[in-house]
Design an enzyme around this catalytic site. Structure first.
Site, PDB file in Angstrom:
ATOM      1  N   GLU A   1       0.825  -1.208   0.000  1.00  6.91           N
ATOM      2  CA  GLU A   1       0.000   0.000   0.000  1.00  6.91           C
ATOM      3  C   GLU A   1       0.858   1.258   0.000  1.00  6.91           C
ATOM      4  O   GLU A   1       0.597   2.193  -0.758  1.00  6.91           O
ATOM      5  CB  GLU A   1      -0.932  -0.001   1.212  1.00  6.91           C
TER       6      GLU A   1
ATOM      7  N   ILE B   1       5.047   2.818   0.666  1.00 14.09           N
ATOM      8  CA  ILE B   1       6.468   2.738   1.009  1.00 14.09           C
ATOM      9  C   ILE B   1       6.961   4.179   0.979  1.00 14.09           C
ATOM     10  O   ILE B   1       6.667   4.924   0.036  1.00 14.09           O
ATOM     11  CB  ILE B   1       7.248   1.815   0.046  1.00 14.09           C
TER      12      ILE B   1
ATOM     13  N   VAL C   1      10.224   6.893   2.540  1.00 11.40           N
ATOM     14  CA  VAL C   1      11.449   7.200   3.282  1.00 11.40           C
ATOM     15  C   VAL C   1      11.467   8.703   3.505  1.00 11.40           C
ATOM     16  O   VAL C   1      11.171   9.484   2.592  1.00 11.40           O
ATOM     17  CB  VAL C   1      12.705   6.749   2.502  1.00 11.40           C
TER      18      VAL C   1
ATOM     19  N   GLY D   1      19.646   4.173   0.150  1.00 14.54           N
ATOM     20  CA  GLY D   1      19.307   2.772  -0.061  1.00 14.54           C
ATOM     21  C   GLY D   1      18.170   2.247   0.792  1.00 14.54           C
ATOM     22  O   GLY D   1      17.836   1.067   0.717  1.00 14.54           O
TER      23      GLY D   1
ATOM     24  N   GLY E   1      14.905   2.944   0.587  1.00 12.87           N
ATOM     25  CA  GLY E   1      13.755   2.573  -0.223  1.00 12.87           C
ATOM     26  C   GLY E   1      13.932   1.195  -0.835  1.00 12.87           C
ATOM     27  O   GLY E   1      13.035   0.349  -0.777  1.00 12.87           O
TER      28      GLY E   1
ATOM     29  N   ASN F   1       4.751  10.098 -11.080  1.00 15.92           N
ATOM     30  CA  ASN F   1       5.887   9.817 -10.209  1.00 15.92           C
ATOM     31  C   ASN F   1       6.957   8.994 -10.943  1.00 15.92           C
ATOM     32  O   ASN F   1       7.186   7.826 -10.646  1.00 15.92           O
ATOM     33  CB  ASN F   1       5.397   9.087  -8.949  1.00 15.92           C
TER      34      ASN F   1
ATOM     35  N   TYR G   1      10.722   1.005  -9.654  1.00  8.87           N
ATOM     36  CA  TYR G   1      10.019  -0.276  -9.724  1.00  8.87           C
ATOM     37  C   TYR G   1      10.431  -1.078 -10.952  1.00  8.87           C
ATOM     38  O   TYR G   1      10.622  -2.291 -10.887  1.00  8.87           O
ATOM     39  CB  TYR G   1       8.505  -0.056  -9.733  1.00  8.87           C
TER      40      TYR G   1
END
Length: 162
Positions: A84, A86, A88, A96, A98, A125, A132
């Site tokens: 859902e 993530i 930082v 690192g 993330g 984004n 990803y």
């Protein structure tokens, strides 16, 4: 960067979870959509066990979080993990965390025998989209949902620090 430490959130962390949720909402320009409260998080995450939260730690302080839950695929015939959120903290990016959080969730999915891991990403984004895709995730046709499955899930899980 030193090896990343993780810890699962406990009920005593609802204030921290809400803090990170508000942080990602601000980043996504959606702060006005956050209606959750500490009481709701306590109920749904800890009492009803509808989601799990892990924190990335730096020197004993939470610097990032991932909130995820199980879903189920009728086609695969197995549960999966839906990531859902993530996030930082801005002052801890480019260290690192993330990647460490993402691969840790992939590792959890792989260890639990999940068939896949999915999430959504805002179309604007591009840094996250690039992030990803670097793991082999692909957008679903007609959707802005990303997936790691099979070899790419295993490969992402293999990158997690033990």
């Amino acid at each position: 960067m030193n090896p990343v430490e993780f810890r699962y959130a406990t009920e005593d962390d609802v204030d921290k979870i809400l803090f990170f949720i508000k942080g990602i909402a601000e980043y996504e320009k959606m702060s006005d959509e956050v209606v959750t409260t500490e009481a709701l998080l306590r109920e749904w995450v800890f009492e009803k066990k509808s989601a799990e939260v892990i924190f990335a730690m730096e020197d004993g302080t939470e610097v990032g979080f991932a909130l995820f839950f199980h879903n189920f695929s009728t086609f695969v015939g197995r549960a999966g993990i839906y990531l859902e959120d993530i996030f930082v903290l801005p002052e801890h990016r480019k260290k690192g965390y993330g990647k460490a959080l993402f691969t840790q969730v992939a590792k959890i999915a792989a260890e639990q025998g999940c068939g896949r891991m999915e999430w959504c990403c805002l179309d604007w984004n591009q840094p996250s989209i690039d992030f990803y895709r670097s793991f082999g995730a692909v957008p679903m046709n007609g959707w802005t949902t990303y997936r790691l499955a099979g070899d790419t899930l295993q490969a992402a899980a293999a990158q997690a620090q033990d």
